[in-house]
Design a protein around this motif. Sequence first.
Motif, mmCIF file in Angstrom:
data_model
loop_
_atom_site.group_PDB
_atom_site.id
_atom_site.type_symbol
_atom_site.label_atom_id
_atom_site.label_comp_id
_atom_site.label_asym_id
_atom_site.label_seq_id
_atom_site.Cartn_x
_atom_site.Cartn_y
_atom_site.Cartn_z
ATOM 1 N N ARG A 54 1.463 5.515 0.580
ATOM 2 C CA ARG A 54 0.468 6.052 1.515
ATOM 3 C C ARG A 54 0.019 7.403 0.980
ATOM 4 N N PHE A 55 -1.255 7.728 1.156
ATOM 5 C CA PHE A 55 -1.807 8.963 0.603
ATOM 6 C C PHE A 55 -2.709 9.601 1.652
ATOM 7 N N THR A 74 13.041 8.774 5.014
ATOM 8 C CA THR A 74 11.649 8.816 4.589
ATOM 9 C C THR A 74 11.419 10.003 3.669
ATOM 10 N N ARG A 75 10.828 9.749 2.485
ATOM 11 C CA ARG A 75 10.542 10.818 1.523
ATOM 12 C C ARG A 75 9.039 11.057 1.476
ATOM 13 N N ILE A 76 8.659 12.310 1.693
ATOM 14 C CA ILE A 76 7.252 12.701 1.691
ATOM 15 C C ILE A 76 7.035 13.736 0.601
ATOM 16 N N THR A 116 2.825 9.359 11.485
ATOM 17 C CA THR A 116 1.792 8.687 10.698
ATOM 18 C C THR A 116 2.411 7.761 9.667
ATOM 19 N N VAL A 117 3.429 8.273 8.976
ATOM 20 C CA VAL A 117 4.080 7.474 7.942
ATOM 21 C C VAL A 117 4.824 6.297 8.541
ATOM 22 N N VAL A 145 2.319 10.645 0.367
ATOM 23 C CA VAL A 145 1.927 11.882 -0.303
ATOM 24 C C VAL A 145 0.930 12.589 0.612
ATOM 25 N N PHE A 146 1.228 13.847 0.915
ATOM 26 C CA PHE A 146 0.320 14.671 1.701
ATOM 27 C C PHE A 146 -0.184 15.822 0.833
ATOM 28 N N ILE A 147 -1.483 16.011 0.783
ATOM 29 C CA ILE A 147 -2.046 17.131 0.037
ATOM 30 C C ILE A 147 -1.836 18.406 0.850
#
Length: 276
Positions: free
Chosen positions: A79-80, A2-4, A272-273, A51-53
């Motif tokens: 997913r954002f 998994t790439r975040i 979450t992902v 993507v997580f801010i």
Amino acid sequence: MTRIALATCESLPLLDPDSRLLVPALEYEGVDPVIAIWSDPAVDWGAFDAVFIRSTWDYFEREDEFLAWVERAGAAAQRFYNPPGLVTWNAHKTYLRDLAERGVPVVDTQWVEAGATATVEHEQGIVKPAVAGGALGLRRVGAGETITADVDLLVQPFLPSIVDEGELSLFYAAGGLTHVVRKVPARGDIRVQPEFGSEVTVEEATGEALAVGEAVLDAVEGGRELPYARVDLVRAVDGTLRVIELEIIEPQLYLQWAPGAAERFASAFAATVRSA
């Protein structure tokens, strides 16, 4: 794997020091964390599982550009987080008015729209821009003072408790409380951010604080599922705890003050992902 993507800003190309603690914690969770600058046009946000801010700490100085990126990257990414609609809502402090209308105890606030002139209603007040962060533009005013707003402003009463008790922050990962810190400003100051010399300590939340935090999550659509959130509380003159900020865009998570907090957030991010 998994790439975040962990979105940051140009001035913090390696994330802020606190968020950097998430990198090894995410790797332990079997996640490949990639630090990416939100304003870099070369980044393919659709290439990530999520993507997580994180350290986008210039967003309030580039509001239109940032919110356009949120919409664009939110559409491209698989997913954002947090969700684009909530990010846009949280970017303008009128969200506090929405929370109050939903029954959440919020600090009394006087709203002054851009171009308007208003008289300060409180004996002593704190003026803040409605789009800001890190105490930017914060100033004290007196009763009866006239304010002419170049931008949307809010005026809140100066609370003596800020000097003595400071601000209490509750942190949530996927709806679960991870830790609580108290931030007391340096002597002679009212700003609670560590960069201004505040004292930060970890403590247990009281039942009252927990009830207010829960009320905030319940008042926000999908609040229980948000992978990260910070609720900032202060004590009002009447002795009750009130919400002064809800941070769901890019809150500092104070991970370095709370052992195990980085691991708890990383676990929540990964879960979450994978469950989406």
